[in-house]
Design a protein around this motif. Sequence first.
Motif, PDB file in Angstrom:
ATOM      1  N   ASN A  67      88.542 133.648  -0.240  1.00 43.82           N
ATOM      2  CA  ASN A  67      88.403 132.773   0.820  1.00 43.82           C
ATOM      3  C   ASN A  67      89.444 132.842   1.996  1.00 43.82           C
ATOM      4  O   ASN A  67      89.459 132.181   2.937  1.00 43.82           O
ATOM      5  N   VAL A  68      90.317 133.805   1.947  1.00 40.60           N
ATOM      6  CA  VAL A  68      91.697 134.206   2.916  1.00 40.60           C
ATOM      7  C   VAL A  68      91.508 135.559   2.964  1.00 40.60           C
ATOM      8  O   VAL A  68      90.902 136.336   2.422  1.00 40.60           O
ATOM      9  N   GLY A  69      92.179 135.876   4.236  1.00 45.10           N
ATOM     10  CA  GLY A  69      92.080 137.342   4.690  1.00 45.10           C
ATOM     11  C   GLY A  69      93.304 137.566   5.770  1.00 45.10           C
ATOM     12  O   GLY A  69      93.864 136.744   6.187  1.00 45.10           O
ATOM     13  N   ILE A  70      93.065 138.681   6.496  1.00 49.93           N
ATOM     14  CA  ILE A  70      94.192 139.293   7.426  1.00 49.93           C
ATOM     15  C   ILE A  70      93.202 139.281   8.643  1.00 49.93           C
ATOM     16  O   ILE A  70      91.813 139.930   8.547  1.00 49.93           O
ATOM     17  N   TYR A  71      93.315 138.814   9.893  1.00 46.34           N
ATOM     18  CA  TYR A  71      92.668 138.940  10.977  1.00 46.34           C
ATOM     19  C   TYR A  71      92.283 140.162  11.202  1.00 46.34           C
ATOM     20  O   TYR A  71      93.273 141.230  11.231  1.00 46.34           O
ATOM     21  N   GLU A  72      90.951 140.488  11.836  1.00 53.50           N
ATOM     22  CA  GLU A  72      90.467 141.933  12.236  1.00 53.50           C
ATOM     23  C   GLU A  72      91.231 142.445  13.544  1.00 53.50           C
ATOM     24  O   GLU A  72      91.456 143.568  13.615  1.00 53.50           O
ATOM     25  N   ASN A  73      91.743 141.498  14.596  1.00 63.09           N
ATOM     26  CA  ASN A  73      92.589 142.047  15.598  1.00 63.09           C
ATOM     27  C   ASN A  73      93.958 142.092  15.548  1.00 63.09           C
ATOM     28  O   ASN A  73      94.430 142.511  16.496  1.00 63.09           O
ATOM     29  N   GLN A  74      94.478 141.577  14.464  1.00 63.65           N
ATOM     30  CA  GLN A  74      96.003 141.467  14.449  1.00 63.65           C
ATOM     31  C   GLN A  74      96.356 141.364  13.000  1.00 63.65           C
ATOM     32  O   GLN A  74      96.218 140.137  12.354  1.00 63.65           O
ATOM     33  N   ALA A  75      96.928 142.183  12.461  1.00 62.80           N
ATOM     34  CA  ALA A  75      97.436 142.198  11.000  1.00 62.80           C
ATOM     35  C   ALA A  75      98.630 141.361  10.705  1.00 62.80           C
ATOM     36  O   ALA A  75      98.723 141.078   9.459  1.00 62.80           O
ATOM     37  N   LEU A  76      99.175 140.715  11.808  1.00 61.18           N
ATOM     38  CA  LEU A  76     100.035 139.815  11.555  1.00 61.18           C
ATOM     39  C   LEU A  76      99.730 138.463  11.279  1.00 61.18           C
ATOM     40  O   LEU A  76     100.515 137.392  10.838  1.00 61.18           O
ATOM     41  N   GLY A  81     103.729 143.368  12.327  1.00 60.45           N
ATOM     42  CA  GLY A  81     102.165 143.745  12.378  1.00 60.45           C
ATOM     43  C   GLY A  81     101.773 145.068  12.013  1.00 60.45           C
ATOM     44  O   GLY A  81     100.841 145.305  11.471  1.00 60.45           O
ATOM     45  N   TRP A  82     102.718 145.909  12.741  1.00 62.60           N
ATOM     46  CA  TRP A  82     102.359 147.555  12.869  1.00 62.60           C
ATOM     47  C   TRP A  82     102.555 147.855  11.293  1.00 62.60           C
ATOM     48  O   TRP A  82     101.991 148.516  10.583  1.00 62.60           O
ATOM     49  N   LEU A  83     103.724 147.348  10.467  1.00 62.93           N
ATOM     50  CA  LEU A  83     104.065 147.688   9.043  1.00 62.93           C
ATOM     51  C   LEU A  83     102.645 147.348   8.193  1.00 62.93           C
ATOM     52  O   LEU A  83     102.314 148.090   7.431  1.00 62.93           O
ATOM     53  N   ILE A  84     102.404 145.961   8.364  1.00 61.44           N
ATOM     54  CA  ILE A  84     101.027 145.728   7.684  1.00 61.44           C
ATOM     55  C   ILE A  84      99.854 146.480   7.930  1.00 61.44           C
ATOM     56  O   ILE A  84      99.096 146.734   7.064  1.00 61.44           O
ATOM     57  N   ASP A  85      99.751 146.798   9.359  1.00 65.01           N
ATOM     58  CA  ASP A  85      98.455 147.481   9.665  1.00 65.01           C
ATOM     59  C   ASP A  85      98.541 148.922   8.845  1.00 65.01           C
ATOM     60  O   ASP A  85      97.452 149.518   8.492  1.00 65.01           O
ATOM     61  N   GLN A  86      99.827 149.663   8.742  1.00 66.48           N
ATOM     62  CA  GLN A  86      99.792 150.936   8.319  1.00 66.48           C
ATOM     63  C   GLN A  86      99.435 150.853   6.778  1.00 66.48           C
ATOM     64  O   GLN A  86      99.176 151.921   6.030  1.00 66.48           O
ATOM     65  N   CYS A  87      99.725 149.442   6.237  1.00 65.10           N
ATOM     66  CA  CYS A  87      99.427 149.402   4.568  1.00 65.10           C
ATOM     67  C   CYS A  87      97.829 149.398   4.365  1.00 65.10           C
ATOM     68  O   CYS A  87      97.431 149.071   3.252  1.00 65.10           O
ATOM     69  N   GLY A  88      97.061 149.254   5.731  1.00 67.93           N
ATOM     70  CA  GLY A  88      95.463 149.195   5.379  1.00 67.93           C
ATOM     71  C   GLY A  88      95.136 147.662   5.135  1.00 67.93           C
ATOM     72  O   GLY A  88      93.815 147.446   4.824  1.00 67.93           O
TER      73      GLY A  88
END
Length: 345
Positions: free
Chosen positions: A297-306, A282-289
Amino acid sequence: MNSQKSAPSRPKLVPNLSLKERNTFGFEASAELAYEITSPEHVSEVINEVLNKKLPWRVLGGGSNVILPKLLPGATLLMNIAGQEIISSDNHSVLISAGGGVNWHEFVTWTLEQNLPGLENLALIPGTVGAAPIQNIGAYGVEIGEYIESVEAFDAHSQAFTALTKEQCQLAYRDSHFKRNPNRFILTKVIFRIPKQWKARIHYADLAKQFSENPNPSPEEIFLAVCKIRTHKLPDPKLIGNAGSFFQNPIVPIEQFETLLHKYPELVSYPDAAGKRKLAAGWLIDQCGFKGQRMGNVGIYENQALVLVNHGNGTAQDILGLAKCIQEKVHDQFGVKLDIEPNIL
């Protein structure tokens, strides 16, 4: 008086069954032939039939760790075997069993009601008991493999029921003998050994923070804390489609970890086997923005990048396309490979 046992009923068959309510991503999907499995006998009956007809088949539990296509051809076995009970007890531990279709969170709740603590760190993980060993589910410093004594399963290769010990299950991080041998074993029952000597497991950061002023919480307090943390971090599938953590935390050699830590001092990681370190995906994905980003229609949750989510009308193809973008960006930036956690059917 007739002492013969009555024959078990045949498994219920529903053609072209919609599976939208049976997968937590909420994808539009249907099963060509859906069989409701409520007893082990149903498993052998259906598998014998589908093998004779050379039909493709798979087992579907709670649908919380799968990515479903629009159509599942052949047979889909809906695992609904219920029931849990205390089998035996000695001075050191208690043996309990649960059917493969039992809801996992409800099972954890039941163990606490029976005054059998140990599984509280695994509260609110979606899915069924039968799926738990396949993925060797884990959370907050605890893996289910620590408590598994054995499993009962139908072996589609030998077309017979078998029992596998904990060692034979070959449990590893989000892995098992069953995961490495898909479409062979159908888990109908899991036997757990719960030690009577209990100790709070609160070393993971979120729990340690929660209990910073209470170093000796009760099992019930840990259970409630885990539910609170997971509810904040993970969206409710009833409100927004998701399968929980989408990527496994990658495990890297200690040399690679030290190189990354030198470059990224805030890198989040956890201890692993000797010479290795587990990184927080999750941290790695978050650092990639990526956190909070959307792709159609899909995405990454705002509270958890994982957590990857279906905002509505998303498909398996959409979610896998987004996953590929994330994998490529993380690899380009950190040199780390991310593996998808849900099963792609």
